[in-house]
Write a protein that holds these residues in place. Sequence first.
Motif, short mmCIF file in Angstrom:
data_model
loop_
_atom_site.label_atom_id
_atom_site.label_comp_id
_atom_site.label_asym_id
_atom_site.label_seq_id
_atom_site.Cartn_x
_atom_site.Cartn_y
_atom_site.Cartn_z
N VAL A 118 28.30 38.33 42.09
CA VAL A 118 28.55 39.41 41.09
C VAL A 118 27.77 39.08 39.88
O VAL A 118 27.65 38.09 39.31
CB VAL A 118 30.20 39.07 40.65
CG1 VAL A 118 30.27 40.08 39.58
CG2 VAL A 118 30.87 39.58 41.95
N GLY A 119 27.35 40.35 39.43
CA GLY A 119 26.41 40.26 38.35
C GLY A 119 25.12 39.79 38.08
O GLY A 119 24.53 39.59 39.10
N GLU A 124 36.41 31.22 39.59
CA GLU A 124 35.34 32.19 39.37
C GLU A 124 35.20 33.36 40.57
O GLU A 124 35.06 32.84 41.82
CB GLU A 124 34.03 31.90 39.10
CG GLU A 124 33.05 32.79 38.82
CD GLU A 124 31.53 32.01 38.37
OE1 GLU A 124 30.97 32.47 37.65
OE2 GLU A 124 31.24 31.17 39.22
N ASN A 149 35.89 38.86 36.24
CA ASN A 149 36.78 37.76 35.98
C ASN A 149 37.95 38.20 35.34
O ASN A 149 39.04 37.89 35.23
CB ASN A 149 36.11 36.67 35.40
CG ASN A 149 35.13 35.97 36.61
OD1 ASN A 149 35.87 35.59 37.48
ND2 ASN A 149 33.93 36.28 36.70
N ARG A 208 29.89 40.15 35.69
CA ARG A 208 30.36 38.95 35.92
C ARG A 208 31.69 38.67 35.01
O ARG A 208 32.77 38.40 35.52
CB ARG A 208 29.53 37.82 35.76
CG ARG A 208 30.24 36.50 36.30
CD ARG A 208 29.22 35.40 36.49
NE ARG A 208 28.28 35.86 37.61
CZ ARG A 208 27.03 35.02 37.82
NH1 ARG A 208 26.92 34.11 36.90
NH2 ARG A 208 26.18 35.30 38.90
N TYR A 267 34.63 34.06 28.47
CA TYR A 267 34.48 33.98 29.81
C TYR A 267 35.15 32.87 30.36
O TYR A 267 35.89 32.75 31.45
CB TYR A 267 33.00 34.04 30.45
CG TYR A 267 32.67 33.79 31.55
CD1 TYR A 267 32.89 34.99 32.75
CD2 TYR A 267 32.13 32.55 32.26
CE1 TYR A 267 32.70 34.80 33.88
CE2 TYR A 267 31.83 32.57 33.65
CZ TYR A 267 32.04 33.70 34.49
OH TYR A 267 31.84 33.51 35.67
N HIS A 327 24.00 46.29 38.82
CA HIS A 327 25.13 45.61 38.01
C HIS A 327 24.74 45.56 36.48
O HIS A 327 23.69 45.74 36.10
CB HIS A 327 24.45 44.18 38.20
CG HIS A 327 25.10 43.72 39.71
ND1 HIS A 327 26.27 43.68 40.38
CD2 HIS A 327 24.36 43.30 40.73
CE1 HIS A 327 26.36 43.23 41.46
NE2 HIS A 327 25.06 43.04 41.80
#
Length: 146
Positions: A95-96, A85, A119, A115, A6, A110
């Motif tokens: 998000v997420g 991000e 990305n 997330r 990530y 979600h």
Amino acid sequence: MDLPNYHADCDANYLRLCKLMPELASNHSWRYRMPECTLEVSVVERSRYTTEVSLLACSGSEGAKQWLTPPPITVRLYHDARMAEVVSVDGQGPVGGDGLNFRYPNPAMHNEDERQQVNRYLSEWLAHCLANGRAEAEIQLGGQRF
């Protein structure tokens, strides 16, 4: 969430966005023409340590939305950490899930790794833009714009 991957995506997204947005401190918007669409990047908000930008892909023909046109994406750049991000996709954010008490199904539907997915998607989309996009720039010569 796979935190090392990530962070690697966020680091790469920051570098890619910096390439797409030269002179970020003084410019407000950029346009890139690609075979399938035009990408418009514009600054939404600036602060001392962050900049929030909007990426909007417009289809080639007026009024006709292509079915593969990416949704509008809002990205926050963290200049001190040199990371970028995704904060919203198609106006929906954050998000997420929060990662702590994640339950599925949830009201926003979600996924647990959403997330990371958005990305990664941004990473692939920016790489495509860098490989295939051509900057549109206004040139001023003798008082005339071209």
